[in-house]
Motif scaffolding. Sequence first.
Motif, PDB file in Angstrom:
ATOM      1  N   ARG A  17       1.018  -1.410  -0.225  1.00 50.76           N
ATOM      2  CA  ARG A  17      -0.158   0.612   0.244  1.00 50.76           C
ATOM      3  C   ARG A  17       0.983   1.634   0.371  1.00 50.76           C
ATOM      4  O   ARG A  17       0.932   2.278  -0.278  1.00 50.76           O
ATOM      5  CB  ARG A  17      -0.826   0.381   1.152  1.00 50.76           C
ATOM      6  CG  ARG A  17      -2.590  -1.047   1.145  1.00 50.76           C
ATOM      7  CD  ARG A  17      -3.536  -0.704   1.952  1.00 50.76           C
ATOM      8  NE  ARG A  17      -2.414  -1.364   3.846  1.00 50.76           N
ATOM      9  CZ  ARG A  17      -2.512  -2.332   4.521  1.00 50.76           C
ATOM     10  NH1 ARG A  17      -3.206  -2.955   3.365  1.00 50.76           N
ATOM     11  NH2 ARG A  17      -2.159  -1.960   5.368  1.00 50.76           N
ATOM     12  N   GLU A  73       2.412   1.675  -3.808  1.00 50.10           N
ATOM     13  CA  GLU A  73       1.769   1.711  -4.433  1.00 50.10           C
ATOM     14  C   GLU A  73       0.735   3.587  -4.455  1.00 50.10           C
ATOM     15  O   GLU A  73       0.760   4.619  -5.009  1.00 50.10           O
ATOM     16  CB  GLU A  73       0.398   1.183  -4.589  1.00 50.10           C
ATOM     17  CG  GLU A  73      -1.046   1.405  -5.375  1.00 50.10           C
ATOM     18  CD  GLU A  73      -2.079   0.305  -5.182  1.00 50.10           C
ATOM     19  OE1 GLU A  73      -1.691   0.047  -6.955  1.00 50.10           O
ATOM     20  OE2 GLU A  73      -2.571  -0.320  -4.966  1.00 50.10           O
ATOM     21  N   ARG A 123       1.681   5.507  -7.364  1.00 50.95           N
ATOM     22  CA  ARG A 123       0.715   5.005  -8.309  1.00 50.95           C
ATOM     23  C   ARG A 123       0.852   3.920  -9.264  1.00 50.95           C
ATOM     24  O   ARG A 123      -0.771   4.166 -10.806  1.00 50.95           O
ATOM     25  CB  ARG A 123       0.763   6.533  -8.885  1.00 50.95           C
ATOM     26  CG  ARG A 123       0.597   7.568  -7.791  1.00 50.95           C
ATOM     27  CD  ARG A 123      -1.124   9.015  -8.139  1.00 50.95           C
ATOM     28  NE  ARG A 123      -1.217   9.376  -7.608  1.00 50.95           N
ATOM     29  CZ  ARG A 123      -2.212   9.278  -6.421  1.00 50.95           C
ATOM     30  NH1 ARG A 123      -3.163   8.649  -7.666  1.00 50.95           N
ATOM     31  NH2 ARG A 123      -2.637  10.435  -5.079  1.00 50.95           N
ATOM     32  N   HIS A 124       1.209   3.050  -9.506  1.00 53.65           N
ATOM     33  CA  HIS A 124       0.873   1.930 -10.223  1.00 53.65           C
ATOM     34  C   HIS A 124       1.337   0.622  -9.742  1.00 53.65           C
ATOM     35  O   HIS A 124       2.356   0.768  -9.418  1.00 53.65           O
ATOM     36  CB  HIS A 124       2.222   2.444 -11.746  1.00 53.65           C
ATOM     37  CG  HIS A 124       2.357   1.018 -12.673  1.00 53.65           C
ATOM     38  ND1 HIS A 124       2.825   0.518 -13.177  1.00 53.65           N
ATOM     39  CD2 HIS A 124       1.503   1.879 -13.993  1.00 53.65           C
ATOM     40  CE1 HIS A 124       2.661  -0.293 -14.143  1.00 53.65           C
ATOM     41  NE2 HIS A 124       1.808   0.514 -14.935  1.00 53.65           N
ATOM     42  N   ARG A 125       0.365  -0.453  -9.906  1.00 50.87           N
ATOM     43  CA  ARG A 125       0.600  -1.176  -9.065  1.00 50.87           C
ATOM     44  C   ARG A 125       1.087  -2.944  -8.964  1.00 50.87           C
ATOM     45  O   ARG A 125       1.858  -2.602  -8.321  1.00 50.87           O
ATOM     46  CB  ARG A 125      -1.117  -2.154  -9.540  1.00 50.87           C
ATOM     47  CG  ARG A 125      -1.237  -2.977  -8.661  1.00 50.87           C
ATOM     48  CD  ARG A 125      -2.654  -4.284  -8.606  1.00 50.87           C
ATOM     49  NE  ARG A 125      -2.977  -4.213  -8.258  1.00 50.87           N
ATOM     50  CZ  ARG A 125      -4.388  -4.739  -6.984  1.00 50.87           C
ATOM     51  NH1 ARG A 125      -3.854  -3.549  -6.307  1.00 50.87           N
ATOM     52  NH2 ARG A 125      -3.728  -5.601  -6.012  1.00 50.87           N
ATOM     53  N   ALA A 148       4.995  -1.221  -7.730  1.00 50.77           N
ATOM     54  CA  ALA A 148       4.655  -1.392  -6.369  1.00 50.77           C
ATOM     55  C   ALA A 148       4.824  -2.630  -5.863  1.00 50.77           C
ATOM     56  O   ALA A 148       5.570  -2.960  -5.410  1.00 50.77           O
ATOM     57  CB  ALA A 148       3.003  -0.962  -6.254  1.00 50.77           C
ATOM     58  N   PRO A 179      -8.271   0.781  -6.665  1.00 49.70           N
ATOM     59  CA  PRO A 179      -8.183   0.182  -5.776  1.00 49.70           C
ATOM     60  C   PRO A 179      -8.386   0.136  -4.505  1.00 49.70           C
ATOM     61  O   PRO A 179      -9.653   1.347  -3.614  1.00 49.70           O
ATOM     62  CB  PRO A 179      -7.017   0.735  -5.427  1.00 49.70           C
ATOM     63  CG  PRO A 179      -6.423   1.984  -6.383  1.00 49.70           C
ATOM     64  CD  PRO A 179      -7.440   2.605  -7.172  1.00 49.70           C
TER      65      PRO A 179
END
Length: 193
Positions: free
Chosen positions: A41, A44, A48-50, A53, A113
Amino acid sequence: MTSDADERLRKPTTDAPDSGPGREPASMEAFLADVGARAFRFAELGLRHREDAMDAVQDAMIRVLRYQDRPAAEWTPLFWRILRSRIVDIQRRRGFRLRWMSPAAPHEDGSMPEWADDGPDPSRAHEGREAYARLASAVAELPRRQREAFTLRVLEELDVADTARAMGCSEGSVKTHLSRARGALQRQLEDWK
Protein backbone atom coordinates in the motif's frame (compact mmCIF):
# COMPACT_ATOMS: atom_id res chain seq x y z
CA MET A 1 -9.56 11.54 12.59
CA THR A 2 -10.73 9.21 15.29
CA SER A 3 -9.05 6.04 16.37
CA ASP A 4 -11.98 4.09 14.87
CA ALA A 5 -11.20 5.63 11.50
CA ASP A 6 -7.53 4.76 11.95
CA GLU A 7 -8.45 1.16 12.68
CA ARG A 8 -10.63 0.97 9.58
CA LEU A 9 -7.76 2.26 7.46
CA ARG A 10 -5.33 -0.40 8.64
CA LYS A 11 -6.07 -3.97 7.74
CA PRO A 12 -4.01 -6.43 9.76
CA THR A 13 -1.99 -8.79 7.64
CA THR A 14 -1.66 -11.55 10.20
CA ASP A 15 -2.97 -12.54 13.59
CA ALA A 16 0.23 -14.30 14.54
CA PRO A 17 1.16 -13.62 18.17
CA ASP A 18 4.79 -13.04 17.24
CA SER A 19 4.15 -10.14 14.87
CA GLY A 20 2.82 -6.61 14.95
CA PRO A 21 3.91 -3.24 16.27
CA GLY A 22 6.09 -3.46 19.36
CA ARG A 23 6.82 -7.19 19.02
CA GLU A 24 9.79 -8.75 17.34
CA PRO A 25 8.95 -11.38 14.73
CA ALA A 26 10.21 -14.90 15.29
CA SER A 27 11.92 -15.03 11.89
CA MET A 28 12.65 -12.96 8.82
CA GLU A 29 9.89 -14.89 7.02
CA ALA A 30 7.36 -13.89 9.67
CA PHE A 31 8.52 -10.29 9.50
CA LEU A 32 8.18 -10.16 5.71
CA ALA A 33 4.77 -11.85 5.83
CA ASP A 34 3.58 -9.28 8.37
CA VAL A 35 4.89 -6.20 6.56
CA GLY A 36 4.05 -7.23 2.98
CA ALA A 37 0.53 -5.83 2.54
CA ARG A 38 1.33 -2.55 4.29
CA ALA A 39 4.49 -2.16 2.25
CA PHE A 40 2.53 -2.71 -0.95
CA ARG A 41 0.00 0.00 0.00
CA PHE A 42 2.87 2.37 0.84
CA ALA A 43 4.57 1.67 -2.50
CA GLU A 44 1.33 1.94 -4.47
CA LEU A 45 0.59 5.33 -2.90
CA GLY A 46 4.06 6.52 -3.84
CA LEU A 47 4.25 5.07 -7.33
CA ARG A 48 0.59 5.11 -8.42
CA HIS A 49 1.26 2.01 -10.44
CA ARG A 50 0.34 -1.44 -9.16
CA GLU A 51 3.02 -3.45 -10.97
CA ASP A 52 5.79 -1.00 -10.06
CA ALA A 53 4.65 -1.16 -6.43
CA MET A 54 4.81 -4.96 -6.46
CA ASP A 55 8.28 -4.83 -8.01
CA ALA A 56 9.50 -2.31 -5.43
CA VAL A 57 8.21 -4.36 -2.49
CA GLN A 58 9.61 -7.60 -3.87
CA ASP A 59 12.99 -5.99 -4.48
CA ALA A 60 13.03 -4.49 -0.96
CA MET A 61 12.18 -7.88 0.54
CA ILE A 62 14.97 -9.56 -1.38
CA ARG A 63 17.44 -6.87 -0.35
CA VAL A 64 16.49 -7.01 3.35
CA LEU A 65 17.20 -10.76 3.37
CA ARG A 66 20.89 -9.85 3.29
CA TYR A 67 20.46 -8.44 6.80
CA GLN A 68 18.66 -11.35 8.47
CA ASP A 69 21.66 -11.90 10.75
CA ARG A 70 21.03 -8.48 12.34
CA PRO A 71 18.80 -8.21 15.42
CA ALA A 72 15.08 -8.35 14.61
CA ALA A 73 14.59 -4.89 16.13
CA GLU A 74 16.61 -3.42 13.24
CA TRP A 75 14.59 -5.08 10.47
CA THR A 76 11.65 -2.65 10.48
CA PRO A 77 13.52 0.64 9.92
CA LEU A 78 15.96 -1.11 7.60
CA PHE A 79 13.16 -2.55 5.45
CA TRP A 80 11.31 0.77 5.20
CA ARG A 81 14.51 2.60 4.29
CA ILE A 82 15.26 0.07 1.55
CA LEU A 83 11.69 0.25 0.23
CA ARG A 84 11.70 4.05 0.29
CA SER A 85 14.98 4.13 -1.63
CA ARG A 86 13.61 1.66 -4.18
CA ILE A 87 10.50 3.79 -4.68
CA VAL A 88 12.61 6.91 -5.21
CA ASP A 89 14.78 5.02 -7.72
CA ILE A 90 11.73 3.93 -9.71
CA GLN A 91 10.32 7.47 -9.67
CA ARG A 92 13.55 8.93 -10.96
CA ARG A 93 14.01 6.27 -13.60
CA ARG A 94 10.53 6.54 -15.03
CA GLY A 95 9.89 10.23 -14.53
CA PHE A 96 6.83 9.82 -12.31
CA ARG A 97 7.35 13.08 -10.47
CA LEU A 98 4.70 14.90 -12.50
CA ARG A 99 2.11 12.18 -11.86
CA TRP A 100 1.74 12.95 -8.14
CA MET A 101 -1.11 15.32 -8.77
CA SER A 102 -3.13 12.96 -10.93
CA PRO A 103 -5.93 10.93 -9.36
CA ALA A 104 -5.35 7.29 -8.46
CA ALA A 105 -5.26 5.11 -11.54
CA PRO A 106 -8.04 2.54 -11.79
CA HIS A 107 -7.26 -1.11 -12.39
CA GLU A 108 -7.51 -2.52 -15.90
CA ASP A 109 -11.16 -3.43 -15.30
CA GLY A 110 -11.95 0.19 -14.36
CA SER A 111 -12.34 -0.41 -10.62
CA MET A 112 -10.45 1.63 -8.07
CA PRO A 113 -7.93 -0.01 -5.70
CA GLU A 114 -9.63 -1.49 -2.65
CA TRP A 115 -7.47 -1.13 0.41
CA ALA A 116 -10.03 -1.27 3.18
CA ASP A 117 -12.28 -4.14 4.16
CA ASP A 118 -14.55 -3.08 6.97
CA GLY A 119 -16.60 -6.24 7.28
CA PRO A 120 -19.92 -7.57 6.12
CA ASP A 121 -21.98 -4.35 6.42
CA PRO A 122 -22.12 -2.97 2.84
CA SER A 123 -22.80 0.65 3.86
CA ARG A 124 -20.00 0.58 6.41
CA ALA A 125 -17.69 -1.07 3.89
CA HIS A 126 -18.53 1.64 1.36
CA GLU A 127 -17.91 4.40 3.91
CA GLY A 128 -14.58 2.82 4.85
CA ARG A 129 -13.48 2.55 1.23
CA GLU A 130 -14.62 6.10 0.56
CA ALA A 131 -12.75 7.39 3.64
CA TYR A 132 -9.60 5.49 2.70
CA ALA A 133 -9.78 6.68 -0.92
CA ARG A 134 -10.19 10.26 0.28
CA LEU A 135 -7.26 9.91 2.71
CA ALA A 136 -5.10 8.13 0.11
CA SER A 137 -5.80 10.89 -2.40
CA ALA A 138 -4.94 13.59 0.15
CA VAL A 139 -1.78 11.75 1.24
CA ALA A 140 -0.72 11.31 -2.40
CA GLU A 141 -0.93 15.08 -2.89
CA LEU A 142 1.53 15.75 -0.06
CA PRO A 143 5.16 16.48 -0.89
CA ARG A 144 7.23 13.28 -0.89
CA ARG A 145 8.97 13.76 2.48
CA GLN A 146 5.72 14.73 4.23
CA ARG A 147 3.96 11.72 2.72
CA GLU A 148 6.73 9.40 3.90
CA ALA A 149 6.76 10.84 7.42
CA PHE A 150 2.96 10.58 7.72
CA THR A 151 2.82 7.04 6.37
CA LEU A 152 5.65 5.68 8.49
CA ARG A 153 4.71 7.47 11.74
CA VAL A 154 0.90 7.36 11.62
CA LEU A 155 -0.07 4.41 9.45
CA GLU A 156 2.91 2.15 10.17
CA GLU A 157 3.23 3.34 13.78
CA LEU A 158 7.03 3.53 13.73
CA ASP A 159 8.57 5.65 16.45
CA VAL A 160 10.39 8.88 15.60
CA ALA A 161 13.86 7.31 15.75
CA ASP A 162 12.96 4.41 13.43
CA THR A 163 11.19 6.79 11.04
CA ALA A 164 14.27 9.03 10.96
CA ARG A 165 16.49 6.04 10.16
CA ALA A 166 14.09 4.85 7.46
CA MET A 167 13.91 8.31 5.87
CA GLY A 168 17.61 9.05 6.29
CA CYS A 169 17.09 12.31 8.18
CA SER A 170 17.10 13.68 11.72
CA GLU A 171 14.33 13.14 14.24
CA GLY A 172 13.61 16.87 14.15
CA SER A 173 13.07 16.69 10.40
CA VAL A 174 10.63 13.82 10.86
CA LYS A 175 8.65 15.89 13.37
CA THR A 176 8.63 18.90 11.03
CA HIS A 177 7.53 16.86 8.01
CA LEU A 178 4.85 15.11 10.07
CA SER A 179 3.52 18.37 11.47
CA ARG A 180 3.28 19.90 8.02
CA ALA A 181 1.64 16.76 6.63
CA ARG A 182 -0.97 16.71 9.39
CA GLY A 183 -1.72 20.40 8.82
CA ALA A 184 -2.11 19.92 5.08
CA LEU A 185 -4.30 16.83 5.53
CA GLN A 186 -6.47 18.59 8.07
CA ARG A 187 -7.03 21.49 5.65
CA GLN A 188 -7.81 19.10 2.79
CA LEU A 189 -10.14 16.85 4.78
CA GLU A 190 -11.84 19.30 7.18
CA ASP A 191 -14.93 19.85 4.98
CA TRP A 192 -15.39 16.12 4.33
CA LYS A 193 -17.56 14.23 6.80
